[in-house]
Design a protein around this motif. Structure first.
Motif, short mmCIF file in Angstrom:
data_model
loop_
_atom_site.label_atom_id
_atom_site.label_comp_id
_atom_site.label_asym_id
_atom_site.label_seq_id
_atom_site.Cartn_x
_atom_site.Cartn_y
_atom_site.Cartn_z
N ASN A 121 10.40 -3.38 -2.98
CA ASN A 121 9.17 -4.01 -2.47
C ASN A 121 8.49 -4.89 -3.51
O ASN A 121 7.32 -5.24 -3.34
N TRP A 122 9.21 -5.24 -4.56
CA TRP A 122 8.61 -6.01 -5.64
C TRP A 122 8.03 -7.34 -5.15
O TRP A 122 6.98 -7.79 -5.61
N ASP A 123 8.74 -7.96 -4.20
CA ASP A 123 8.28 -9.26 -3.71
C ASP A 123 6.99 -9.15 -2.89
O ASP A 123 6.32 -10.15 -2.64
N ARG A 124 6.65 -7.95 -2.46
CA ARG A 124 5.42 -7.75 -1.69
C ARG A 124 4.20 -7.51 -2.59
O ARG A 124 3.07 -7.51 -2.12
N ILE A 125 4.47 -7.24 -3.86
CA ILE A 125 3.39 -6.88 -4.78
C ILE A 125 2.79 -8.13 -5.42
O ILE A 125 3.49 -8.91 -6.08
N ASN A 126 1.51 -8.29 -5.22
CA ASN A 126 0.79 -9.40 -5.83
C ASN A 126 0.47 -9.05 -7.27
O ASN A 126 -0.06 -7.97 -7.56
N MET A 127 0.81 -9.96 -8.19
CA MET A 127 0.57 -9.68 -9.61
C MET A 127 -0.91 -9.46 -9.90
O MET A 127 -1.27 -8.82 -10.88
N ASP A 128 -1.76 -9.95 -9.03
CA ASP A 128 -3.20 -9.73 -9.21
C ASP A 128 -3.58 -8.27 -8.96
O ASP A 128 -4.69 -7.85 -9.29
N HIS A 129 -2.65 -7.51 -8.37
CA HIS A 129 -2.92 -6.11 -8.05
C HIS A 129 -2.40 -5.15 -9.12
O HIS A 129 -2.50 -3.93 -8.96
N LEU A 130 -1.83 -5.68 -10.20
CA LEU A 130 -1.26 -4.81 -11.23
C LEU A 130 -2.31 -3.88 -11.85
O LEU A 130 -2.02 -2.74 -12.18
N SER A 131 -3.53 -4.37 -11.97
CA SER A 131 -4.59 -3.52 -12.52
C SER A 131 -4.88 -2.36 -11.57
O SER A 131 -5.20 -1.25 -12.01
N PHE A 132 -4.74 -2.60 -10.27
CA PHE A 132 -4.93 -1.55 -9.26
C PHE A 132 -3.88 -0.47 -9.46
O PHE A 132 -4.18 0.72 -9.47
N TYR A 133 -2.62 -0.89 -9.63
CA TYR A 133 -1.53 0.07 -9.87
C TYR A 133 -1.75 0.82 -11.18
O TYR A 133 -1.52 2.04 -11.26
N ALA B 56 0.83 -1.21 0.00
CA ALA B 56 0.00 0.00 0.00
C ALA B 56 0.87 1.25 0.00
O ALA B 56 0.58 2.22 -0.71
N ASN B 57 1.94 1.25 0.80
CA ASN B 57 2.84 2.39 0.81
C ASN B 57 3.58 2.54 -0.51
O ASN B 57 3.80 3.64 -1.01
N THR B 58 3.97 1.41 -1.09
CA THR B 58 4.65 1.43 -2.39
C THR B 58 3.71 1.99 -3.46
O THR B 58 4.14 2.78 -4.31
N PHE B 59 2.45 1.61 -3.40
CA PHE B 59 1.47 2.12 -4.36
C PHE B 59 1.41 3.65 -4.30
O PHE B 59 1.38 4.31 -5.34
N LYS B 60 1.40 4.21 -3.09
CA LYS B 60 1.30 5.66 -2.94
C LYS B 60 2.51 6.38 -3.55
O LYS B 60 2.40 7.53 -3.98
N ILE B 61 3.65 5.69 -3.58
CA ILE B 61 4.85 6.29 -4.16
C ILE B 61 4.89 6.07 -5.67
O ILE B 61 5.18 6.99 -6.43
#
Length: 274
Positions: free
Chosen positions: A215-227, A49-54
């Motif tokens: 933080n790449w390992d924390r990112i779920n590939m299912d969330h790429l559309s969110f990003y 979530a923090n990575t997304f904000k950045i």
């Protein structure tokens, strides 16, 4: 991913794009909106979530490149601005300006990510940043000596760069810190904003890239559309906000934004107390 979750990404992209270049702290606003309402940590996880904000700030950076492409290309010698006989502002000024925040950002990135992405720290940043902005308007020169980027010296670029380090504290605002610093150093508000926007490209691109890699390992590939939705949303809304803000800052200065920050901080204090 459910439609409602994508709507959350759209909202955060809107918040990022509309506040990134105003001196009110886009990161602070995203933390406020997320913690009080959206709660993206529930399905992204704290780190992601923090990575997304950045990372979605890259959308805003792309907007800067689109709006200021002529000046950016002229800095690296690939474009000559019509009617301009000499271009004294160059890549060296940008590099000097970004070095302080770049160094401090790398040194303290983990601490910032783990400890400062909270409502309480945002409130502190909003208040102290507002005070700096009011001081800049009150004590900055009435007739600024520097009214264009080409009049900025390397020394002033470095000093503004050190002041920009304050923005590593969420809620302080990168544009608020650097515009205030520029004004106190003799730049008019429009020139200080121009310099801030140009410095934002390498600073924010670097910060986003480093955060994404770490933080790449924390990112779920299912969330790429969110990003992706957040990125596109931030880009579109930033396109509108950049041009609007550059016109507005020359007219109203910093104090109205400082008042908004203080009011917002007061509201958040009431919420935190209750």
């Amino acid at each position: 991913m459910e439609l409602f979750e994508l709507l959350k990404a759209l909202i955060l992209g809107f918040v990022e794009g509309m506040t990134e270049f105003a001196p009110v702290s886009s990161t602070g606003h995203m933390i406020i909106v997320d913690d009080l309402w959206l709660q993206t940590k529930e399905f992204l996880g704290d780190g992601s979530a923090n990575t997304f904000k950045i990372v979605i700030q890259l959308g805003s950076i792309l907007a800067v490149v689109v709006v200021m492409w002529k000046r950016i290309l002229s800095i690296i010698g690939l474009y000559k601005i019509e009617g301009q006989t000499t271009t004294k502002f160059n890549l060296g000024h940008v590099l000097v300006g970004i070095i302080p925040a770049g160094v401090f950002g790398v040194l303290f990135e983990d601490y910032i990510d783990e400890n400062l992405f909270t409502m309480k720290t945002v409130v502190i940043g909003l208040i102290i940043g507002a005070v700096l902005m009011i001081v800049a308007d009150k004590f900055g020169p009435k007739k600024p000596a520097i009214t264009s980027l080409d009049e900025i010296s390397y020394g002033k670029a470095l000093k503004i760069g050190f002041i920009q380090c304050l923005s590593l504290w969420p809620g302080f605002s990168r544009s608020g810190a650097t515009i205030s610093g520029g004004v106190l150093l003799g730049l008019d508000h429009k020139t200080a904003a121009d310099f801030t926007f140009i410095m934002a490209v390498p600073i924010m691109a670097g910060a986003s890239g480093i955060s994404l890699l770490k933080n790449w390992d924390r990112i779920n590939m299912d969330h790429l559309s969110f990003y992706a939705v957040g990125f596109i949303s931030a880009f579109i809304f930033a396109l509108f906000s950049i041009k609007f803000f550059l016109k507005l800052i020359a007219r109203v200065k910093l104090t109205p934004f400082a008042v908004y920050r203080l009011v917002l901080a007061a509201i958040l204090i009431v919420i935190l107390i209750n």
